[in-house]
Enzyme design. Sequence first.
Site, PDB file in Angstrom:
ATOM      1  N   HIS A  96      31.129  47.199  39.571  1.00  0.00           N
ATOM      2  CA  HIS A  96      31.693  46.009  38.946  1.00  0.00           C
ATOM      3  C   HIS A  96      33.033  45.584  39.543  1.00  0.00           C
ATOM      4  O   HIS A  96      33.695  44.677  39.036  1.00  0.00           O
ATOM      5  CB  HIS A  96      31.852  46.268  37.435  1.00  0.00           C
ATOM      6  CG  HIS A  96      31.706  45.049  36.601  1.00  0.00           C
ATOM      7  ND1 HIS A  96      32.634  44.668  35.659  1.00  0.00           N
ATOM      8  CD2 HIS A  96      30.743  44.097  36.589  1.00  0.00           C
ATOM      9  CE1 HIS A  96      32.240  43.549  35.087  1.00  0.00           C
ATOM     10  NE2 HIS A  96      31.098  43.179  35.635  1.00  0.00           N
ATOM     11  N   LYS A 150      35.945  43.913  41.891  1.00  0.00           N
ATOM     12  CA  LYS A 150      36.133  42.633  42.581  1.00  0.00           C
ATOM     13  C   LYS A 150      37.418  42.787  43.368  1.00  0.00           C
ATOM     14  O   LYS A 150      38.485  42.352  42.924  1.00  0.00           O
ATOM     15  CB  LYS A 150      36.269  41.467  41.605  1.00  0.00           C
ATOM     16  CG  LYS A 150      35.043  41.144  40.781  1.00  0.00           C
ATOM     17  CD  LYS A 150      35.130  41.731  39.408  1.00  0.00           C
ATOM     18  CE  LYS A 150      33.868  41.367  38.627  1.00  0.00           C
ATOM     19  NZ  LYS A 150      33.843  42.040  37.320  1.00  0.00           N
ATOM     20  N   ASP A 200      43.308  44.890  56.336  1.00  0.00           N
ATOM     21  CA  ASP A 200      44.233  45.561  57.267  1.00  0.00           C
ATOM     22  C   ASP A 200      45.112  46.619  56.603  1.00  0.00           C
ATOM     23  O   ASP A 200      46.330  46.659  56.841  1.00  0.00           O
ATOM     24  CB  ASP A 200      45.124  44.525  57.973  1.00  0.00           C
ATOM     25  CG  ASP A 200      44.351  43.690  58.981  1.00  0.00           C
ATOM     26  OD1 ASP A 200      43.268  44.124  59.407  1.00  0.00           O
ATOM     27  OD2 ASP A 200      44.830  42.589  59.319  1.00  0.00           O
TER      28      ASP A 200
END
Length: 239
Positions: free
Chosen positions: A154, A156, A161
Amino acid sequence: MYDWFNSHNKWAAITIGAATVAVSKLIFATIKYARSRKSNEEVLTILIFNELSGSCGANHLKKAPFKCQNKYCTRSHIQRIVYQIDQAQYCIDIAIYTFTIIELLEAFKRALSRGVTIRVISDHEMICSSGSKVLSLNRLGVEVRMPETTAMMHHKFMVIDERARVDDLRLKDRKSKPRAYQSVVVYGSANWTLQGFNGNCENCVITSDKQMTKKFQTEFDRMWKSFECSSRNVKACIK
Ligand SMILES: [Zn+2]
Protein backbone atom coordinates in the site's frame (compact mmCIF):
# COMPACT_ATOMS: atom_id res chain seq x y z
CA MET A 1 70.29 11.83 -5.26
CA TYR A 2 71.84 15.15 -6.38
CA ASP A 3 74.34 13.28 -8.53
CA TRP A 4 71.61 11.17 -10.00
CA PHE A 5 69.60 14.25 -11.04
CA ASN A 6 72.71 15.82 -12.54
CA SER A 7 73.46 12.77 -14.58
CA HIS A 8 69.85 12.09 -15.55
CA ASN A 9 68.57 15.62 -16.07
CA LYS A 10 66.28 14.73 -18.93
CA TRP A 11 64.70 11.72 -17.25
CA ALA A 12 64.36 13.55 -13.97
CA ALA A 13 62.46 16.37 -15.70
CA ILE A 14 60.16 13.88 -17.45
CA THR A 15 59.50 11.97 -14.23
CA ILE A 16 58.74 15.13 -12.24
CA GLY A 17 56.54 16.45 -15.06
CA ALA A 18 54.57 13.21 -15.32
CA ALA A 19 54.14 13.04 -11.56
CA THR A 20 52.90 16.64 -11.47
CA VAL A 21 50.35 15.96 -14.21
CA ALA A 22 49.15 12.78 -12.44
CA VAL A 23 48.77 14.56 -9.09
CA SER A 24 46.96 17.49 -10.74
CA LYS A 25 44.56 15.12 -12.45
CA LEU A 26 43.91 13.32 -9.18
CA ILE A 27 43.22 16.58 -7.34
CA PHE A 28 40.94 17.78 -10.15
CA ALA A 29 39.00 14.48 -10.17
CA THR A 30 38.65 14.57 -6.36
CA ILE A 31 37.31 18.15 -6.41
CA LYS A 32 34.92 17.27 -9.24
CA TYR A 33 33.64 14.22 -7.37
CA ALA A 34 33.25 16.18 -4.13
CA ARG A 35 31.28 18.85 -5.99
CA SER A 36 29.07 16.25 -7.60
CA ARG A 37 28.19 14.91 -4.15
CA LYS A 38 27.23 18.35 -2.93
CA SER A 39 23.50 18.79 -2.52
CA ASN A 40 21.76 21.73 -4.02
CA GLU A 41 19.33 23.69 -1.94
CA GLU A 42 17.32 21.61 0.49
CA VAL A 43 13.88 20.64 -0.80
CA LEU A 44 10.71 20.55 1.27
CA THR A 45 7.40 20.81 -0.56
CA ILE A 46 4.04 19.72 0.80
CA LEU A 47 1.35 19.25 -1.83
CA ILE A 48 -2.22 19.22 -0.56
CA PHE A 49 -5.02 17.77 -2.67
CA ASN A 50 -8.67 18.35 -1.80
CA GLU A 51 -12.10 19.13 -3.25
CA LEU A 52 -10.70 22.43 -4.64
CA SER A 53 -7.86 20.79 -6.57
CA GLY A 54 -9.84 20.49 -9.80
CA SER A 55 -11.69 23.81 -9.55
CA CYS A 56 -9.22 25.55 -11.89
CA GLY A 57 -9.47 22.84 -14.56
CA ALA A 58 -11.26 25.03 -17.12
CA ASN A 59 -8.63 27.78 -16.77
CA HIS A 60 -5.92 25.35 -17.84
CA LEU A 61 -7.67 24.98 -21.20
CA LYS A 62 -7.07 28.68 -21.93
CA LYS A 63 -4.15 29.93 -23.95
CA ALA A 64 -0.67 29.26 -22.56
CA PRO A 65 1.27 30.54 -20.71
CA PHE A 66 -1.06 30.26 -17.75
CA LYS A 67 0.13 30.47 -14.15
CA CYS A 68 -2.48 28.88 -11.94
CA GLN A 69 -3.16 30.64 -8.63
CA ASN A 70 -4.97 27.66 -7.09
CA LYS A 71 -2.66 26.44 -4.32
CA TYR A 72 -4.33 23.01 -4.41
CA CYS A 73 -4.16 22.70 -8.21
CA THR A 74 -3.93 19.12 -9.48
CA ARG A 75 -2.10 20.13 -12.66
CA SER A 76 0.50 22.23 -10.84
CA HIS A 77 1.06 19.56 -8.19
CA ILE A 78 1.63 16.87 -10.81
CA GLN A 79 4.13 19.17 -12.51
CA ARG A 80 6.03 19.55 -9.22
CA ILE A 81 6.40 15.76 -9.08
CA VAL A 82 7.30 15.58 -12.78
CA TYR A 83 10.01 18.21 -12.17
CA GLN A 84 11.65 15.97 -9.56
CA ILE A 85 11.58 12.97 -11.91
CA ASP A 86 13.16 15.14 -14.62
CA GLN A 87 16.04 15.97 -12.23
CA ALA A 88 16.93 12.29 -11.66
CA GLN A 89 20.50 11.48 -12.69
CA TYR A 90 21.05 7.87 -11.61
CA CYS A 91 18.10 6.01 -10.17
CA ILE A 92 14.44 6.06 -9.26
CA ASP A 93 12.92 3.47 -6.94
CA ILE A 94 9.12 3.43 -6.87
CA ALA A 95 6.85 1.65 -4.38
CA ILE A 96 3.29 2.40 -5.47
CA TYR A 97 -0.03 0.68 -4.87
CA THR A 98 -1.37 1.84 -8.22
CA PHE A 99 -0.35 4.37 -10.87
CA THR A 100 -2.24 5.64 -13.92
CA ILE A 101 -1.12 9.26 -14.46
CA ILE A 102 0.20 9.65 -18.01
CA GLU A 103 2.36 12.74 -17.24
CA LEU A 104 4.33 10.70 -14.71
CA LEU A 105 4.75 7.83 -17.18
CA GLU A 106 6.11 10.30 -19.76
CA ALA A 107 8.58 11.68 -17.19
CA PHE A 108 9.75 8.15 -16.36
CA LYS A 109 10.24 7.49 -20.09
CA ARG A 110 12.42 10.60 -20.32
CA ALA A 111 14.41 9.37 -17.31
CA LEU A 112 14.94 5.97 -18.95
CA SER A 113 16.17 7.67 -22.12
CA ARG A 114 18.74 9.56 -19.98
CA GLY A 115 20.03 6.24 -18.67
CA VAL A 116 18.35 6.45 -15.26
CA THR A 117 17.77 3.04 -13.62
CA ILE A 118 14.15 2.57 -12.53
CA ARG A 119 12.82 -0.20 -10.25
CA VAL A 120 9.17 -0.65 -9.29
CA ILE A 121 7.40 -2.51 -6.51
CA SER A 122 3.62 -2.60 -6.76
CA ASP A 123 0.60 -4.42 -5.39
CA HIS A 124 -0.06 -7.93 -6.69
CA GLU A 125 -3.73 -7.25 -7.46
CA MET A 126 -3.42 -3.71 -8.81
CA ILE A 127 -0.38 -4.38 -10.95
CA CYS A 128 -2.44 -5.82 -13.80
CA SER A 129 -5.48 -3.57 -13.46
CA SER A 130 -6.60 -1.72 -16.57
CA GLY A 131 -4.85 1.61 -17.05
CA SER A 132 -1.93 0.58 -14.87
CA LYS A 133 1.19 2.38 -16.04
CA VAL A 134 3.28 -0.07 -14.03
CA LEU A 135 2.81 -2.51 -16.90
CA SER A 136 3.79 0.18 -19.41
CA LEU A 137 7.06 0.66 -17.54
CA ASN A 138 7.62 -3.09 -17.43
CA ARG A 139 7.17 -3.28 -21.20
CA LEU A 140 9.90 -0.63 -21.48
CA GLY A 141 12.30 -2.92 -19.64
CA VAL A 142 11.76 -1.72 -16.08
CA GLU A 143 11.92 -4.60 -13.58
CA VAL A 144 8.78 -4.83 -11.44
CA ARG A 145 8.36 -6.86 -8.27
CA MET A 146 5.44 -7.46 -5.93
CA PRO A 147 4.68 -9.19 -2.64
CA GLU A 148 2.91 -12.48 -3.32
CA THR A 149 0.68 -12.49 -0.27
CA THR A 150 -2.88 -11.39 0.39
CA ALA A 151 -1.58 -8.33 2.24
CA MET A 152 -1.54 -5.12 0.25
CA MET A 153 1.58 -3.30 -0.94
CA HIS A 154 0.00 0.00 0.00
CA HIS A 155 3.02 2.33 -0.13
CA LYS A 156 3.04 5.48 -2.23
CA PHE A 157 6.64 6.64 -2.37
CA MET A 158 9.47 7.21 -4.78
CA VAL A 159 13.15 7.66 -3.92
CA ILE A 160 15.27 9.56 -6.43
CA ASP A 161 19.08 9.36 -6.43
CA GLU A 162 19.47 8.23 -2.82
CA ARG A 163 23.13 8.56 -1.89
CA ALA A 164 23.98 4.93 -0.99
CA ARG A 165 22.11 3.61 -4.03
CA VAL A 166 23.93 6.08 -6.28
CA ASP A 167 27.26 4.93 -4.83
CA ASP A 168 26.32 1.29 -5.60
CA LEU A 169 25.48 2.14 -9.19
CA ARG A 170 28.66 4.16 -9.59
CA LEU A 171 30.71 1.18 -8.42
CA LYS A 172 29.13 -0.91 -11.16
CA ASP A 173 29.79 1.71 -13.81
CA ARG A 174 33.12 3.36 -13.02
CA LYS A 175 33.60 4.54 -16.59
CA SER A 176 30.76 7.07 -16.59
CA LYS A 177 31.54 10.60 -15.48
CA PRO A 178 30.18 11.63 -12.06
CA ARG A 179 27.13 13.85 -12.27
CA ALA A 180 25.72 16.29 -9.74
CA TYR A 181 22.59 14.94 -8.12
CA GLN A 182 20.28 15.48 -5.22
CA SER A 183 18.63 12.76 -3.14
CA VAL A 184 14.88 13.27 -2.81
CA VAL A 185 11.94 11.23 -1.58
CA VAL A 186 8.34 11.80 -2.72
CA TYR A 187 5.77 10.21 -0.41
CA GLY A 188 2.26 10.67 0.89
CA SER A 189 -1.26 9.34 1.04
CA ALA A 190 -2.21 9.71 -2.62
CA ASN A 191 -2.14 6.98 -5.21
CA TRP A 192 -0.83 8.33 -8.52
CA THR A 193 -4.27 8.29 -10.12
CA LEU A 194 -6.74 10.95 -11.27
CA GLN A 195 -8.95 10.07 -8.31
CA GLY A 196 -6.03 10.45 -5.93
CA PHE A 197 -4.87 13.77 -7.35
CA ASN A 198 -8.19 15.29 -8.40
CA GLY A 199 -10.89 14.98 -5.79
CA ASN A 200 -9.65 13.04 -2.81
CA CYS A 201 -8.29 14.75 0.27
CA GLU A 202 -4.68 13.65 0.11
CA ASN A 203 -1.12 14.82 0.71
CA CYS A 204 2.21 14.38 -1.01
CA VAL A 205 5.53 15.47 0.48
CA ILE A 206 8.72 16.07 -1.49
CA THR A 207 11.83 16.31 0.67
CA SER A 208 15.61 16.03 0.42
CA ASP A 209 15.90 15.28 4.15
CA LYS A 210 18.76 12.77 4.45
CA GLN A 211 17.16 10.63 7.15
CA MET A 212 13.91 10.40 5.22
CA THR A 213 15.52 9.47 1.91
CA LYS A 214 17.71 6.88 3.63
CA LYS A 215 14.83 5.36 5.59
CA PHE A 216 12.62 4.96 2.51
CA GLN A 217 15.53 3.61 0.45
CA THR A 218 16.34 1.04 3.13
CA GLU A 219 12.78 -0.25 3.13
CA PHE A 220 12.65 -0.28 -0.66
CA ASP A 221 15.88 -2.31 -0.79
CA ARG A 222 14.53 -4.73 1.82
CA MET A 223 11.30 -5.27 -0.14
CA TRP A 224 13.20 -5.56 -3.43
CA LYS A 225 15.27 -8.40 -2.05
CA SER A 226 12.32 -10.04 -0.30
CA PHE A 227 10.17 -10.04 -3.47
CA GLU A 228 12.99 -11.20 -5.74
CA CYS A 229 11.16 -14.26 -7.07
CA SER A 230 8.06 -12.32 -8.12
CA SER A 231 9.52 -10.85 -11.34
CA ARG A 232 8.55 -13.88 -13.44
CA ASN A 233 4.99 -13.72 -12.15
CA VAL A 234 4.75 -10.07 -13.14
CA LYS A 235 5.75 -11.10 -16.66
CA ALA A 236 3.08 -13.86 -16.62
CA CYS A 237 0.54 -11.29 -15.52
CA ILE A 238 1.31 -9.13 -18.55
CA LYS A 239 0.77 -12.03 -20.94
ZN1 LIG B 1 -4.79 24.97 -11.65
